[in-house]
Design a protein around this motif. Sequence first.
Motif, PDB file in Angstrom:
ATOM      1  N   ARG A  55      -7.725   4.340   7.807  1.00  0.00           N
ATOM      2  CA  ARG A  55      -7.121   3.136   8.380  1.00  0.00           C
ATOM      3  C   ARG A  55      -8.179   2.244   9.022  1.00  0.00           C
ATOM      4  N   ASP A  83      -0.648   9.089  15.383  1.00  0.00           N
ATOM      5  CA  ASP A  83       0.265   9.340  14.266  1.00  0.00           C
ATOM      6  C   ASP A  83      -0.038  10.664  13.571  1.00  0.00           C
ATOM      7  N   TRP A  84      -1.321  10.995  13.423  1.00  0.00           N
ATOM      8  CA  TRP A  84      -1.685  12.249  12.754  1.00  0.00           C
ATOM      9  C   TRP A  84      -1.205  13.461  13.540  1.00  0.00           C
ATOM     10  N   LEU A 119       1.637  13.203  15.874  1.00  0.00           N
ATOM     11  CA  LEU A 119       3.089  13.138  16.051  1.00  0.00           C
ATOM     12  C   LEU A 119       3.856  13.403  14.760  1.00  0.00           C
ATOM     13  N   GLY A 120       3.293  12.970  13.634  1.00  0.00           N
ATOM     14  CA  GLY A 120       4.023  13.156  12.386  1.00  0.00           C
ATOM     15  C   GLY A 120       3.150  13.578  11.232  1.00  0.00           C
ATOM     16  N   GLY A 121       1.926  14.003  11.532  1.00  0.00           N
ATOM     17  CA  GLY A 121       0.976  14.331  10.480  1.00  0.00           C
ATOM     18  C   GLY A 121       0.454  15.748  10.592  1.00  0.00           C
ATOM     19  N   ARG A 178      -1.351   4.974  25.075  1.00  0.00           N
ATOM     20  CA  ARG A 178      -1.964   4.370  23.889  1.00  0.00           C
ATOM     21  C   ARG A 178      -2.729   3.121  24.308  1.00  0.00           C
ATOM     22  N   GLN A 216      -4.217   4.304  17.107  1.00  0.00           N
ATOM     23  CA  GLN A 216      -2.850   4.626  16.722  1.00  0.00           C
ATOM     24  C   GLN A 216      -2.819   5.653  15.592  1.00  0.00           C
ATOM     25  N   ALA A 217      -3.800   5.577  14.699  1.00  0.00           N
ATOM     26  CA  ALA A 217      -3.835   6.515  13.573  1.00  0.00           C
ATOM     27  C   ALA A 217      -3.921   7.957  14.075  1.00  0.00           C
ATOM     28  N   ASP A 221      -6.165  10.315   5.078  1.00  0.00           N
ATOM     29  CA  ASP A 221      -5.727   8.995   5.538  1.00  0.00           C
ATOM     30  C   ASP A 221      -6.956   8.211   5.971  1.00  0.00           C
TER      31      ASP A 221
END
Length: 227
Positions: A15, A103-104, A106-108, A127, A99-100, A13
């Motif tokens: 971003r 995310d990595w 929590l859902g990555g 955050r 945020q990336a 990923d």
Amino acid sequence: MHAPDTHRPVVLDRREGPFGEVVLREHGENFEIIANGCFLMDTSDGRSERLLIDAALAALPAGRPDPSVLIGGLGVGFSLVRASAEPRWGRIAVVEREQAIVDWHLGGPLGRISGAALSDPRTEILRTDLVTHLRTTTERYDALCLDIDNGPDWTVTQDNGNLYSPAGLAACRARLTPGGVLAVWSAQPSAEFGEALRNAGFHAVTTEEVAVARGVPDVVHLALRDD
């Protein structure tokens, strides 16, 4: 047909955020986080990130009940996981501005490292930018465990330099309870930073080192607030 080159990192990923580019790469069995082209950390060896937590807890006055810790930088999750594995910690707050990276986890793919720690009821993800949080919050913590750069002398973004300035260290001190400990990770020792900590009113300034395969050791700078 050529076999895939397992020695080359694979970008999972990429971003563009408010602080620049952040990239998650897979390199063999490890994950790597790159910010603005600067290697931050990977999952190959988390000894110094765990030491950041362990040394801070050991430096606190004995018998302090349920001490709270603020971890600056979620990273690959090693520091959070170490704190969550220690039942003596009370509240575990983690500041992460990207945020990336959240995310990595929590859902990555980084969730395989931090999943249990993130679901720990003591854990809270904030955050926001660490320097901003330290300057604006009224919360106080028993320990600040900060790992947002490669050290005081090698920051990821220019604004991060404010954390190690006299004003930034004063904000750290203000956010600590009496007897609280500031722990700062660095990729190399810095005598200048140790002196800056003393000038900011901290005492019992020490360093703990972790040897690495090549080059100078990783370091955790420790300092106490005495009142």
